[in-house]
Design a protein around this motif. Structure first.
Motif, PDB file in Angstrom:
ATOM      1  N   GLU A  27      30.407  18.046 -27.234  1.00 28.19           N
ATOM      2  CA  GLU A  27      30.319  19.232 -28.084  1.00 28.19           C
ATOM      3  C   GLU A  27      28.887  19.450 -28.578  1.00 28.19           C
ATOM      4  O   GLU A  27      28.373  20.576 -28.572  1.00 28.19           O
ATOM      5  CB  GLU A  27      31.267  19.063 -29.279  1.00 28.19           C
ATOM      6  N   GLN A  28      28.216  18.361 -28.978  1.00 28.79           N
ATOM      7  CA  GLN A  28      26.833  18.463 -29.439  1.00 28.79           C
ATOM      8  C   GLN A  28      25.916  18.903 -28.298  1.00 28.79           C
ATOM      9  O   GLN A  28      25.014  19.715 -28.492  1.00 28.79           O
ATOM     10  CB  GLN A  28      26.361  17.121 -29.996  1.00 28.79           C
ATOM     11  N   ARG A  29      26.158  18.369 -27.102  1.00 29.33           N
ATOM     12  CA  ARG A  29      25.344  18.737 -25.938  1.00 29.33           C
ATOM     13  C   ARG A  29      25.539  20.206 -25.595  1.00 29.33           C
ATOM     14  O   ARG A  29      24.571  20.925 -25.319  1.00 29.33           O
ATOM     15  CB  ARG A  29      25.684  17.876 -24.726  1.00 29.33           C
ATOM     16  N   ALA A  30      26.789  20.669 -25.612  1.00 32.20           N
ATOM     17  CA  ALA A  30      27.074  22.070 -25.315  1.00 32.20           C
ATOM     18  C   ALA A  30      26.359  22.984 -26.311  1.00 32.20           C
ATOM     19  O   ALA A  30      25.810  24.027 -25.936  1.00 32.20           O
ATOM     20  CB  ALA A  30      28.576  22.321 -25.335  1.00 32.20           C
ATOM     21  N   LYS A  31      26.337  22.578 -27.575  1.00 31.37           N
ATOM     22  CA  LYS A  31      25.659  23.361 -28.607  1.00 31.37           C
ATOM     23  C   LYS A  31      24.144  23.357 -28.373  1.00 31.37           C
ATOM     24  O   LYS A  31      23.480  24.377 -28.534  1.00 31.37           O
ATOM     25  CB  LYS A  31      25.978  22.782 -29.982  1.00 31.37           C
ATOM     26  N   ARG A  32      23.606  22.198 -27.970  1.00 32.86           N
ATOM     27  CA  ARG A  32      22.154  22.066 -27.744  1.00 32.86           C
ATOM     28  C   ARG A  32      21.688  22.914 -26.570  1.00 32.86           C
ATOM     29  O   ARG A  32      20.604  23.483 -26.598  1.00 32.86           O
ATOM     30  CB  ARG A  32      21.802  20.598 -27.504  1.00 32.86           C
ATOM     31  N   ILE A  33      22.493  23.015 -25.505  1.00 30.97           N
ATOM     32  CA  ILE A  33      22.041  23.726 -24.299  1.00 30.97           C
ATOM     33  C   ILE A  33      22.556  25.159 -24.217  1.00 30.97           C
ATOM     34  O   ILE A  33      22.372  25.826 -23.209  1.00 30.97           O
ATOM     35  CB  ILE A  33      22.391  22.951 -23.016  1.00 30.97           C
ATOM     36  N   LYS A  34      23.183  25.651 -25.292  1.00 28.07           N
ATOM     37  CA  LYS A  34      23.657  27.035 -25.324  1.00 28.07           C
ATOM     38  C   LYS A  34      22.441  27.955 -25.370  1.00 28.07           C
ATOM     39  O   LYS A  34      21.568  27.827 -26.227  1.00 28.07           O
ATOM     40  CB  LYS A  34      24.545  27.257 -26.544  1.00 28.07           C
TER      41      LYS A  34
END
Length: 138
Positions: free
Chosen positions: A17-24
């Motif tokens: 979830e954190q990665r998805a938020k970072r690469i959005k």
């Protein structure tokens, strides 16, 4: 600090979830990629051939690099110095094309001071020309 401290351990991991938020993609992502590029080139000595390569590297970086990037004064200074340098000096078009065409010589071309020029004002030059002697114009 204990290396196995749970708070420190949590800071070294990144959930999906954190990665998805970072690469959005968006304005925050663009700013983070710009900061990452400045940090990677100036501090880590990395070179990128395209913006897509920078984005791919940012998306796949390990979490410890992200922490250093987001919270490091070095990264912030690298980003600010790049902005200041680009505002004062401009890369000559020929040098820019040559750096893209010849990746092996890219670093040498970009570090050559003759590859850059300063913005000039034609009206200021014309005004000072009237007061110059023949010797000064040579």
């Amino acid at each position: 600090y204990d290396f196995n401290d749970p708070i420190l351990r949590e800071g070294r991991t990144e959930s999906a979830e954190q990665r998805a938020k970072r690469i959005k993609r968006g304005p925050k992502y663009d700013a983070a990629v710009k900061r990452y590029k400045a940090y990677a080139e100036r501090v880590l000595g990395m070179q990128f051939n395209s913006d897509e390569e920078v984005r791919e590297s940012y998306d796949n970086m390990p979490i410890t690099s992200q922490v250093a990037l987001n919270e490091s004064e070095v990264a912030r200074n690298a980003d600010e110095s790049k902005d200041r340098a680009s505002a004062a000096l401009r890369l000559r078009r020929f040098a820019s094309k040559a750096a893209k065409t010849y990746p092996g010589a890219r670093n040498e071309i970009l570090q050559n001071p003759q590859s850059y020029y300063s913005k000039q004002s034609l009206s200021a030059i014309k005004n000072s020309l009237a007061t110059m002697t023949d010797q000064e114009t040579k």
